[in-house]
Design a protein around this motif. Sequence first.
Motif, PDB file in Angstrom:
ATOM      1  N   LYS A 296       0.843  -1.207   0.000  1.00  0.00           N
ATOM      2  CA  LYS A 296       0.000   0.000   0.000  1.00  0.00           C
ATOM      3  C   LYS A 296       0.872   1.249   0.000  1.00  0.00           C
ATOM      4  N   ARG A 297       1.800   1.294   0.942  1.00  0.00           N
ATOM      5  CA  ARG A 297       2.647   2.488   1.079  1.00  0.00           C
ATOM      6  C   ARG A 297       3.452   2.749  -0.187  1.00  0.00           C
ATOM      7  N   LYS A 298       4.017   1.688  -0.730  1.00  0.00           N
ATOM      8  CA  LYS A 298       4.868   1.882  -1.915  1.00  0.00           C
ATOM      9  C   LYS A 298       4.037   2.312  -3.117  1.00  0.00           C
ATOM     10  N   ILE A 344      10.886  -0.039   9.456  1.00  0.00           N
ATOM     11  CA  ILE A 344       9.632  -0.470  10.066  1.00  0.00           C
ATOM     12  C   ILE A 344       8.498  -0.182   9.080  1.00  0.00           C
ATOM     13  N   LYS A 345       8.537   1.007   8.520  1.00  0.00           N
ATOM     14  CA  LYS A 345       7.523   1.407   7.551  1.00  0.00           C
ATOM     15  C   LYS A 345       8.196   2.249   6.476  1.00  0.00           C
ATOM     16  N   SER A 346       7.785   2.085   5.239  1.00  0.00           N
ATOM     17  CA  SER A 346       8.337   2.935   4.188  1.00  0.00           C
ATOM     18  C   SER A 346       7.618   4.268   4.231  1.00  0.00           C
ATOM     19  N   HIS A 347       8.314   5.284   4.671  1.00  0.00           N
ATOM     20  CA  HIS A 347       7.626   6.569   4.781  1.00  0.00           C
ATOM     21  C   HIS A 347       7.416   7.218   3.432  1.00  0.00           C
ATOM     22  N   HIS A 348       6.335   7.955   3.425  1.00  0.00           N
ATOM     23  CA  HIS A 348       5.872   8.558   2.211  1.00  0.00           C
ATOM     24  C   HIS A 348       6.541   9.914   2.070  1.00  0.00           C
ATOM     25  N   ASN A 349       7.346  10.089   1.051  1.00  0.00           N
ATOM     26  CA  ASN A 349       7.879  11.420   0.806  1.00  0.00           C
ATOM     27  C   ASN A 349       8.222  11.543  -0.676  1.00  0.00           C
ATOM     28  N   PHE A 392      -0.943  14.170  10.071  1.00  0.00           N
ATOM     29  CA  PHE A 392      -1.707  13.212   9.270  1.00  0.00           C
ATOM     30  C   PHE A 392      -0.726  12.566   8.288  1.00  0.00           C
ATOM     31  N   PRO A 393      -0.702  11.240   8.216  1.00  0.00           N
ATOM     32  CA  PRO A 393       0.333  10.592   7.402  1.00  0.00           C
ATOM     33  C   PRO A 393       0.098  10.747   5.910  1.00  0.00           C
ATOM     34  N   GLY A 394       1.163  10.801   5.147  1.00  0.00           N
ATOM     35  CA  GLY A 394       1.064  10.907   3.692  1.00  0.00           C
ATOM     36  C   GLY A 394       0.136   9.869   3.059  1.00  0.00           C
ATOM     37  N   PRO A 395       0.252   8.588   3.438  1.00  0.00           N
ATOM     38  CA  PRO A 395      -0.624   7.583   2.813  1.00  0.00           C
ATOM     39  C   PRO A 395      -2.079   7.675   3.297  1.00  0.00           C
ATOM     40  N   GLY A 396      -2.340   8.592   4.212  1.00  0.00           N
ATOM     41  CA  GLY A 396      -3.705   8.898   4.608  1.00  0.00           C
ATOM     42  C   GLY A 396      -4.472   7.727   5.200  1.00  0.00           C
ATOM     43  N   ILE A 433      -3.609  16.153  22.943  1.00  0.00           N
ATOM     44  CA  ILE A 433      -3.367  14.872  22.279  1.00  0.00           C
ATOM     45  C   ILE A 433      -2.483  15.106  21.061  1.00  0.00           C
ATOM     46  N   TRP A 434      -1.488  14.269  20.889  1.00  0.00           N
ATOM     47  CA  TRP A 434      -0.579  14.407  19.739  1.00  0.00           C
ATOM     48  C   TRP A 434      -1.311  14.064  18.455  1.00  0.00           C
ATOM     49  N   GLN A 435      -2.103  12.992  18.533  1.00  0.00           N
ATOM     50  CA  GLN A 435      -2.755  12.515  17.330  1.00  0.00           C
ATOM     51  C   GLN A 435      -3.909  11.605  17.744  1.00  0.00           C
ATOM     52  N   ALA A 436      -5.043  11.754  17.072  1.00  0.00           N
ATOM     53  CA  ALA A 436      -6.183  10.887  17.377  1.00  0.00           C
ATOM     54  C   ALA A 436      -6.871  10.522  16.079  1.00  0.00           C
ATOM     55  N   SER A 505       1.157   1.314  23.755  1.00  0.00           N
ATOM     56  CA  SER A 505       2.112   2.421  23.666  1.00  0.00           C
ATOM     57  C   SER A 505       3.046   2.170  22.476  1.00  0.00           C
ATOM     58  N   LYS A 506       3.876   3.148  22.149  1.00  0.00           N
ATOM     59  CA  LYS A 506       4.906   2.989  21.124  1.00  0.00           C
ATOM     60  C   LYS A 506       6.264   3.245  21.745  1.00  0.00           C
ATOM     61  N   PRO A 507       7.240   2.366  21.696  1.00  0.00           N
ATOM     62  CA  PRO A 507       7.044   0.978  21.328  1.00  0.00           C
ATOM     63  C   PRO A 507       6.274   0.254  22.425  1.00  0.00           C
ATOM     64  N   GLY A 509       4.002  -0.857  20.069  1.00  0.00           N
ATOM     65  CA  GLY A 509       3.133  -0.621  18.910  1.00  0.00           C
ATOM     66  C   GLY A 509       3.694   0.542  18.099  1.00  0.00           C
ATOM     67  N   THR A 510       3.092   0.854  16.975  1.00  0.00           N
ATOM     68  CA  THR A 510       3.382   2.113  16.305  1.00  0.00           C
ATOM     69  C   THR A 510       2.107   2.942  16.448  1.00  0.00           C
ATOM     70  N   ILE A 511       2.188   4.206  16.082  1.00  0.00           N
ATOM     71  CA  ILE A 511       1.010   5.052  16.245  1.00  0.00           C
ATOM     72  C   ILE A 511      -0.065   4.632  15.245  1.00  0.00           C
ATOM     73  N   GLU A 512       0.313   4.594  13.979  1.00  0.00           N
ATOM     74  CA  GLU A 512      -0.630   4.131  12.961  1.00  0.00           C
ATOM     75  C   GLU A 512      -0.741   2.609  13.044  1.00  0.00           C
ATOM     76  N   TRP A 513      -1.803   2.092  12.441  1.00  0.00           N
ATOM     77  CA  TRP A 513      -1.983   0.638  12.505  1.00  0.00           C
ATOM     78  C   TRP A 513      -1.179  -0.095  11.437  1.00  0.00           C
TER      79      TRP A 513
HETATM   80  P1  XMP Z   1       4.196   5.479  13.359  1.00  0.00           P
HETATM   81  O1  XMP Z   1       2.947   4.825  12.871  1.00  0.00           O
HETATM   82  O2  XMP Z   1       5.414   5.063  12.578  1.00  0.00           O
HETATM   83  O3  XMP Z   1       3.999   7.010  13.072  1.00  0.00           O
HETATM   84  O4  XMP Z   1       4.373   5.304  14.836  1.00  0.00           O
HETATM   85  C1  XMP Z   1       4.768   8.050  13.628  1.00  0.00           C
HETATM   86  C2  XMP Z   1       4.221   9.362  13.098  1.00  0.00           C
HETATM   87  O5  XMP Z   1       4.472   9.449  11.689  1.00  0.00           O
HETATM   88  C3  XMP Z   1       3.262   9.543  10.975  1.00  0.00           C
HETATM   89  N1  XMP Z   1       3.421   8.730   9.774  1.00  0.00           N
HETATM   90  C4  XMP Z   1       3.679   9.237   8.562  1.00  0.00           C
HETATM   91  N2  XMP Z   1       3.807  10.514   8.145  1.00  0.00           N
HETATM   92  N3  XMP Z   1       4.187   9.743   5.953  1.00  0.00           N
HETATM   93  C5  XMP Z   1       4.035  10.757   6.829  1.00  0.00           C
HETATM   94  O6  XMP Z   1       4.096  11.904   6.401  1.00  0.00           O
HETATM   95  C6  XMP Z   1       4.091   8.450   6.294  1.00  0.00           C
HETATM   96  O7  XMP Z   1       4.231   7.550   5.471  1.00  0.00           O
HETATM   97  C7  XMP Z   1       3.805   8.188   7.671  1.00  0.00           C
HETATM   98  N4  XMP Z   1       3.630   7.029   8.385  1.00  0.00           N
HETATM   99  C8  XMP Z   1       3.394   7.406   9.676  1.00  0.00           C
HETATM  100  C9  XMP Z   1       2.197   9.021  11.907  1.00  0.00           C
HETATM  101  O8  XMP Z   1       0.914   9.540  11.580  1.00  0.00           O
HETATM  102  C10 XMP Z   1       2.720   9.497  13.235  1.00  0.00           C
HETATM  103  O9  XMP Z   1       2.441  10.870  13.436  1.00  0.00           O
END
Ligand code: XMP
Length: 514
Positions: A296-298, A344-349, A392-396, A433-436, A505-507, A509-513
């Motif tokens: 999905k991310r890629k 851990i996750k391929s970040h979106h940029n 809000f993460p790039g992959p929404g 709250i940092w993020q909800a 918590s993180k770790p 877990g991660t914030i996103e699912w």
């Molecule tokens: P995780 O899920 O890795 O997220 O604990 C940490 C923070 O990063 C945000 N996040 C992203 N932001 N592109 C972004 O711009 C991404 O691909 C991405 N993945 C996670 C997440 O919302 C949290 O704030």
Amino acid sequence: RLLIIDFGSQVTQLIARRLRELNVYCEIHPYNLLTDDILRGLAPKAVILSGGPDSVTREGSPRAPQAVFDLGVPVFGICYGQQVMMEQLGGRVEAGHHAEYGRAFIAPAEGHKGDGIFAGLFDTGREEVWMSHGDRVTALAPGFEVIGTSLGAPFAMIADEARRFYAVQFHPEVHHTPRGRIMLENFVRMAGFTGDWTMAGYRDEAIRKIREQVGDKKVICGLSGGVDSSVAAVLIHEAIGDQLTCVFVDHGLLRLNEAQEVVTMFRDNYNIPLIHADESELFLGALEGVSDPEVKRKTIGRLFIDVFQRYASGIEGAEFLAQGTLYPDVIESVSFSGGPSVTIKSHHNVGGLPEKMGLKLVEPLRELFKDEVRALGRELGLPEKFIGRHPFPGPGLAIRCPGEITREKLDILRKADAVFIDQIRKHGLYDEIWQAFVAILPVRTVGVMGDGRTYDYACALRAVTSVDGMTADYYPFTHDFLGETATRIINEVKGINRCTYDITSKPPGTIEWE
Ligand code: XMP
């Protein structure tokens, strides 16, 4: 400026933060990119040597450029920085046997109540500090004397007042050293900083630099609707007006009304030229049947670049790409973590895009931390509601919809998310709250509503506190709040009949699912 030489501590950035809070401008430079000449060229008014993971007793371990000690400016060594200082100035450091981690107490050395950068301390007899070291100083360099000691570190605070060199074994920059701020403040005052670095000043300086860099050329800026790219866009627009065009790629994975809010803000409030690229068909089509999070991310990352490039290449004469890169991103990309870290996750940029398109980068937020970007946004008059938005993460929503993504699930998710955020705002909790957000789960469960059986989706609420997103804890809502929110979501959102709260918590877990 004040120069922080980074030896790779996990908390180096916090030193910069504390100094910024004192309205002092500082820069972090990795030790391995500095030479005596570069250092002299930077002409710092004071230098701080950070902590670090290495041991000065190891051959080939990091050192500060020797010129640091010849500049005639105040120097403050912290943890590894203290040890480097001792090693380079003729003291001795020994490895092992004396590790101290966590809270410790410093007592004043005989004859010292604390002055110089330690002024104002020890009024209660001892100072609580946070330690994290394996090695320790065992002999002082000439000119130094002991100001304070802990059980594990006889040279916990040392000073050479004549040369204005100071060093501590603990970390004054962390919250767990409650009065560390006093030491840093004393240090910057002694170095002659008056604390006159303000956001208004930063804004004017940034505008001047953008004009100088861009000249009469055109700039394109990718907008995500997040705070960083928005602030960058408004700032650049203020500098060069309509030489800027923004491209907002709508991938169909945004929250309720989000696209409209962004477009309205930029077009109507700011009159900034904006291309609204509605590409939801493209993205959702490509994601059909995909449930693996990395795929999905890629997929989203690749399409995003394609789409952005397609629109951007239509803007004639564009030579620059603007990005909302922040200071923590810059530091991370130059840090030396000792080895490749696990993805851990391929970040979106949009990494790689500038080279591919032959564009030069404009990054006016490169020197700022997140909360400073918010302050700059206020300075530029962005609406408070926009500035305070959760990240809000790039992959929404794609990564808040584990398993296959369908339009039906996205619609349900948007509505549930809007109710959750509404609840949080109504209870005045949004800024705590940092993020909800809500995640819609790939399971249906049985319920009973009215007299009928339901078989609908379950959802999970997620709300965390964090300072930087690197670590996080779940937000401790009251049971009343959780009960009320679950009831509202199930009553108001057709398609959901069960609501859970994620307390990981993180770790680990991660914030996103995903
Ligand atoms: P995780 O899920 O890795 O997220 O604990 C940490 C923070 O990063 C945000 N996040 C992203 N932001 N592109 C972004 O711009 C991404 O691909 C991405 N993945 C996670 C997440 O919302 C949290 O704030």
